[in-house]
Design a protein around this motif. Structure first.
Motif, mmCIF file in Angstrom:
data_model
loop_
_atom_site.group_PDB
_atom_site.id
_atom_site.type_symbol
_atom_site.label_atom_id
_atom_site.label_comp_id
_atom_site.label_asym_id
_atom_site.label_seq_id
_atom_site.Cartn_x
_atom_site.Cartn_y
_atom_site.Cartn_z
ATOM 1 N N ARG A 139 0.828 -1.212 0.000
ATOM 2 C CA ARG A 139 0.000 0.000 0.000
ATOM 3 C C ARG A 139 0.857 1.253 0.000
ATOM 4 O O ARG A 139 0.582 2.215 -0.726
ATOM 5 N N ILE A 140 1.938 1.261 0.794
ATOM 6 C CA ILE A 140 2.812 2.437 0.829
ATOM 7 C C ILE A 140 3.481 2.642 -0.531
ATOM 8 O O ILE A 140 3.567 3.765 -1.039
ATOM 9 N N ALA A 141 3.949 1.560 -1.150
ATOM 10 C CA ALA A 141 4.569 1.667 -2.474
ATOM 11 C C ALA A 141 3.562 2.179 -3.504
ATOM 12 O O ALA A 141 3.887 3.015 -4.352
ATOM 13 N N ARG A 142 2.332 1.679 -3.428
ATOM 14 C CA ARG A 142 1.303 2.069 -4.387
ATOM 15 C C ARG A 142 0.927 3.538 -4.251
ATOM 16 O O ARG A 142 0.711 4.234 -5.241
ATOM 17 N N ARG A 143 0.858 4.023 -3.027
ATOM 18 C CA ARG A 143 0.373 5.391 -2.812
ATOM 19 C C ARG A 143 1.476 6.441 -2.819
ATOM 20 O O ARG A 143 1.238 7.594 -3.171
ATOM 21 N N THR A 144 2.685 6.066 -2.386
ATOM 22 C CA THR A 144 3.744 7.071 -2.242
ATOM 23 C C THR A 144 4.970 6.792 -3.092
ATOM 24 O O THR A 144 5.806 7.681 -3.268
ATOM 25 N N GLY A 145 5.123 5.574 -3.566
ATOM 26 C CA GLY A 145 6.326 5.205 -4.294
ATOM 27 C C GLY A 145 7.474 4.779 -3.408
ATOM 28 O O GLY A 145 8.505 4.311 -3.894
ATOM 29 N N ALA A 146 7.328 4.933 -2.097
ATOM 30 C CA ALA A 146 8.375 4.526 -1.160
ATOM 31 C C ALA A 146 8.417 3.010 -1.063
ATOM 32 O O ALA A 146 7.377 2.357 -0.940
ATOM 33 N N MET A 147 9.599 2.448 -1.126
ATOM 34 C CA MET A 147 9.746 0.996 -1.118
ATOM 35 C C MET A 147 10.236 0.526 0.250
ATOM 36 O O MET A 147 11.296 0.941 0.725
ATOM 37 N N LEU A 148 9.454 -0.331 0.887
ATOM 38 C CA LEU A 148 9.825 -0.950 2.158
ATOM 39 C C LEU A 148 10.078 -2.438 1.903
ATOM 40 O O LEU A 148 9.531 -3.004 0.956
ATOM 41 N N PRO A 149 10.885 -3.082 2.751
ATOM 42 C CA PRO A 149 11.069 -4.535 2.587
ATOM 43 C C PRO A 149 9.707 -5.238 2.590
ATOM 44 O O PRO A 149 8.917 -5.042 3.522
ATOM 45 N N PRO A 150 9.407 -6.043 1.582
ATOM 46 C CA PRO A 150 8.057 -6.591 1.414
ATOM 47 C C PRO A 150 7.815 -7.880 2.187
ATOM 48 O O PRO A 150 7.187 -8.805 1.687
ATOM 49 N N TYR A 151 8.315 -7.928 3.412
ATOM 50 C CA TYR A 151 8.237 -9.188 4.153
ATOM 51 C C TYR A 151 7.297 -9.121 5.347
ATOM 52 O O TYR A 151 7.202 -10.075 6.105
ATOM 53 N N GLU A 152 6.610 -7.991 5.521
ATOM 54 C CA GLU A 152 5.828 -7.855 6.750
ATOM 55 C C GLU A 152 4.644 -8.797 6.786
ATOM 56 O O GLU A 152 4.298 -9.343 7.845
ATOM 57 N N THR A 153 4.015 -9.046 5.645
ATOM 58 C CA THR A 153 2.881 -9.966 5.621
ATOM 59 C C THR A 153 3.326 -11.380 5.976
ATOM 60 O O THR A 153 2.691 -12.064 6.788
ATOM 61 N N ARG A 154 4.430 -11.821 5.393
ATOM 62 C CA ARG A 154 4.957 -13.158 5.696
ATOM 63 C C ARG A 154 5.296 -13.282 7.176
ATOM 64 O O ARG A 154 4.965 -14.272 7.831
ATOM 65 N N ASP A 155 5.944 -12.261 7.751
ATOM 66 C CA ASP A 155 6.334 -12.307 9.162
ATOM 67 C C ASP A 155 5.101 -12.352 10.067
ATOM 68 O O ASP A 155 5.046 -13.137 11.016
ATOM 69 N N THR A 156 4.113 -11.519 9.763
ATOM 70 C CA THR A 156 2.898 -11.483 10.575
ATOM 71 C C THR A 156 2.161 -12.816 10.525
ATOM 72 O O THR A 156 1.728 -13.346 11.558
ATOM 73 N N LEU A 157 2.007 -13.384 9.338
ATOM 74 C CA LEU A 157 1.303 -14.659 9.211
ATOM 75 C C LEU A 157 2.075 -15.803 9.865
ATOM 76 O O LEU A 157 1.468 -16.728 10.422
ATOM 77 N N THR A 158 3.397 -15.746 9.811
ATOM 78 C CA THR A 158 4.203 -16.790 10.463
ATOM 79 C C THR A 158 4.004 -16.750 11.971
ATOM 80 O O THR A 158 3.861 -17.804 12.624
ATOM 81 N N ARG A 159 3.982 -15.559 12.554
ATOM 82 C CA ARG A 159 3.746 -15.459 14.002
ATOM 83 C C ARG A 159 2.349 -15.911 14.363
ATOM 84 O O ARG A 159 2.135 -16.578 15.386
ATOM 85 N N LEU A 160 1.376 -15.574 13.516
ATOM 86 C CA LEU A 160 0.008 -16.019 13.775
ATOM 87 C C LEU A 160 -0.086 -17.536 13.699
ATOM 88 O O LEU A 160 -0.743 -18.177 14.537
#
Length: 222
Positions: free
Chosen positions: A41-62
């Protein structure tokens, strides 16, 4: 699990170090503010690139929390996705993980302000859930009774051994419990912020999370 056991509305609950809430007597695991897809969402709206691993990390903890507790019901307490487009853009591997976690379980999506409507995943979609004696919703209401909510991403800062530390935290009093954000890329609102101070009544407490969960009195503004 290094969790903190406590009682709320007469129910024995456990605050897990991950930020999940375990209601063992009902087999219910609650998580709030996953904000899956935030980097997209941040990349889509602002162009800023963050490491794209937050979804994987969150789901792994869940996945780890579900396995450790044996939860039969999962309640996602709103803002599970950073917006509806982020839900639609979830990668195939993450979609498969989510489908695997949902299989054979009762799964409740509570609508949040970031995801105000159904998403294209299994489960039940509700604006709020009454699971007597507790009520689950995304944003705290002015006069709650046995209410569990999220939205504010509460955190506590305090001095320890001469240095300031900050930890996400559960906040609760006799009538309401506000959960920390579970998602990897989430900020937070300090517990001494006027918005949170106004919500929490006398005798309120905080449970700091991290490697373990610790119960303390809610810090108040002097």
């Amino acid at each position: 699990m290094n969790g903190q056991d406590f009682t709320f509305a007469g129910q024995p609950l456990t605050a897990l170090p991950s930020g999940a809430l375990w209601w063992g007597g009902r087999g219910v695991l609650t998580v709030s503010d996953l904000h899956l897809g935030k980097s997209e969402r941040i990349a889509r709206r602002t162009g800023a690139m963050l490491p794209p691993y937050e979804t994987r990390d969150t789901l792994t903890r869940l996945e780890t929390d579900i396995a450790r507790t044996g939860a039969k019901t999962i309640i996602c307490l709103g803002d599970s996705f950073d917006d509806l487009a982020a839900a639609e853009s979830l990668g195939e591997e993450d979609q498969l993980t989510l489908a695997r976690l949902q299989a054979g379980r009762r799964w409740i999506w509570i609508e949040g302000n970031h995801d105000p409507g159904p998403v294209e995943f299994g489960g039940t979609h509700l604006s709020a859930l009454h699971e007597p004696p507790l009520t689950f919703r995304h944003i705290a209401e002015p006069a709650p009774q046995a209410e569990i909510s999220g939205h504010y991403h509460p955190k506590v800062r305090m001095l320890a051994r001469g240095r300031s530390i900050t930890r996400p935290a559960f906040l609760f009093d006799a009538h309401r419990l506000i959960m920390p954000a579970y998602g990897t890329y989430t900020g937070g609102l300090y517990a001494d912020h006027p918005a949170l101070q106004a919500l929490m009544g006398p005798g309120a407490k905080a449970i700091l999370i991290g490697k373990a969960a610790h119960l303390i009195p809610l810090p108040r503004v002097a």
